[in-house]
Design a protein around this motif. Structure first.
Motif, PDB file in Angstrom:
ATOM      1  N   LYS A  61       0.807  -1.215   0.000  1.00 30.51           N
ATOM      2  CA  LYS A  61       0.000   0.000   0.000  1.00 30.51           C
ATOM      3  C   LYS A  61       0.848   1.278   0.000  1.00 30.51           C
ATOM      4  N   TYR A  62       2.020   1.245   0.666  1.00 32.62           N
ATOM      5  CA  TYR A  62       2.832   2.445   0.800  1.00 32.62           C
ATOM      6  C   TYR A  62       4.297   2.215   0.425  1.00 32.62           C
ATOM      7  N   VAL A  63       4.952   3.330   0.093  1.00 35.58           N
ATOM      8  CA  VAL A  63       6.393   3.366  -0.135  1.00 35.58           C
ATOM      9  C   VAL A  63       6.969   4.287   0.934  1.00 35.58           C
ATOM     10  N   VAL A  64       8.043   3.860   1.576  1.00 34.98           N
ATOM     11  CA  VAL A  64       8.689   4.688   2.593  1.00 34.98           C
ATOM     12  C   VAL A  64      10.113   4.991   2.144  1.00 34.98           C
ATOM     13  N   GLY A  86       9.685   9.846   4.718  1.00 32.32           N
ATOM     14  CA  GLY A  86       8.556  10.209   3.856  1.00 32.32           C
ATOM     15  C   GLY A  86       7.743   8.961   3.565  1.00 32.32           C
ATOM     16  N   VAL A  87       6.422   9.090   3.613  1.00 36.50           N
ATOM     17  CA  VAL A  87       5.531   7.967   3.341  1.00 36.50           C
ATOM     18  C   VAL A  87       4.634   8.373   2.177  1.00 36.50           C
ATOM     19  N   TYR A  88       4.609   7.535   1.147  1.00 34.71           N
ATOM     20  CA  TYR A  88       3.847   7.827  -0.068  1.00 34.71           C
ATOM     21  C   TYR A  88       2.959   6.644  -0.421  1.00 34.71           C
ATOM     22  N   GLU A  89       1.832   6.926  -1.049  1.00 29.53           N
ATOM     23  CA  GLU A  89       0.988   5.843  -1.547  1.00 29.53           C
ATOM     24  C   GLU A  89       1.749   5.157  -2.674  1.00 29.53           C
ATOM     25  N   HIS A  90       1.670   3.833  -2.701  1.00 26.60           N
ATOM     26  CA  HIS A  90       2.365   3.055  -3.717  1.00 26.60           C
ATOM     27  C   HIS A  90       1.637   3.178  -5.046  1.00 26.60           C
ATOM     28  N   ASP A  91       2.375   3.527  -6.081  1.00 26.35           N
ATOM     29  CA  ASP A  91       1.839   3.637  -7.427  1.00 26.35           C
ATOM     30  C   ASP A  91       1.909   2.257  -8.077  1.00 26.35           C
ATOM     31  N   CYS A  94       4.680   1.485 -10.447  1.00 33.16           N
ATOM     32  CA  CYS A  94       6.065   1.468  -9.956  1.00 33.16           C
ATOM     33  C   CYS A  94       6.740   0.175 -10.380  1.00 33.16           C
TER      34      CYS A  94
END
Length: 96
Positions: A61-64, A86-91, A94
């Motif tokens: 779900k996420y990329v850190v 930084g925490v981002y929603e996983h594309d 990717c």
């Protein structure tokens, strides 16, 4: 040396390993990227298509991204250090 070309200190490596271990088993991350690593760490699978030990429902779900110990070269001088994260929603597109 890390990806920034800076010499890695032992404390950098220890902090990086600790954060990777702590974040890996949250069950919500697909990728970890650290300043101390040459490549992002794929937590969902690897090149052989095998899944890793992360087995929770919301995996991927996420990329850190993080710098585990920013300012570590200043530790001897008693100057403050910290962790940048930084925490981002996983594309889904990717490639990692």
């Amino acid at each position: 040396r890390n990806v920034q070309g800076e010499d890695q200190k032992k404390l950098d490596v220890i902090t990086n390993d600790l954060l990777k271990r702590a974040l890996r088993f949250t069950g919500k991350l697909g990728v970890l990227a650290s300043e101390e690593e040459d490549e992002p760490v794929d937590l969902v699978g690897n090149e052989e298509g095998k899944s890793t030990e992360v087995i929770f429902e919301e995996t991927d779900k996420y990329v850190v991204v993080f710098d585990p110990l920013d300012g570590s070269s200043n530790v001897d001088a008693g100057i403050p250090t910290g962790t940048i994260i930084g925490v981002y929603e996983h594309d889904e597109n990717c490639i990692v």
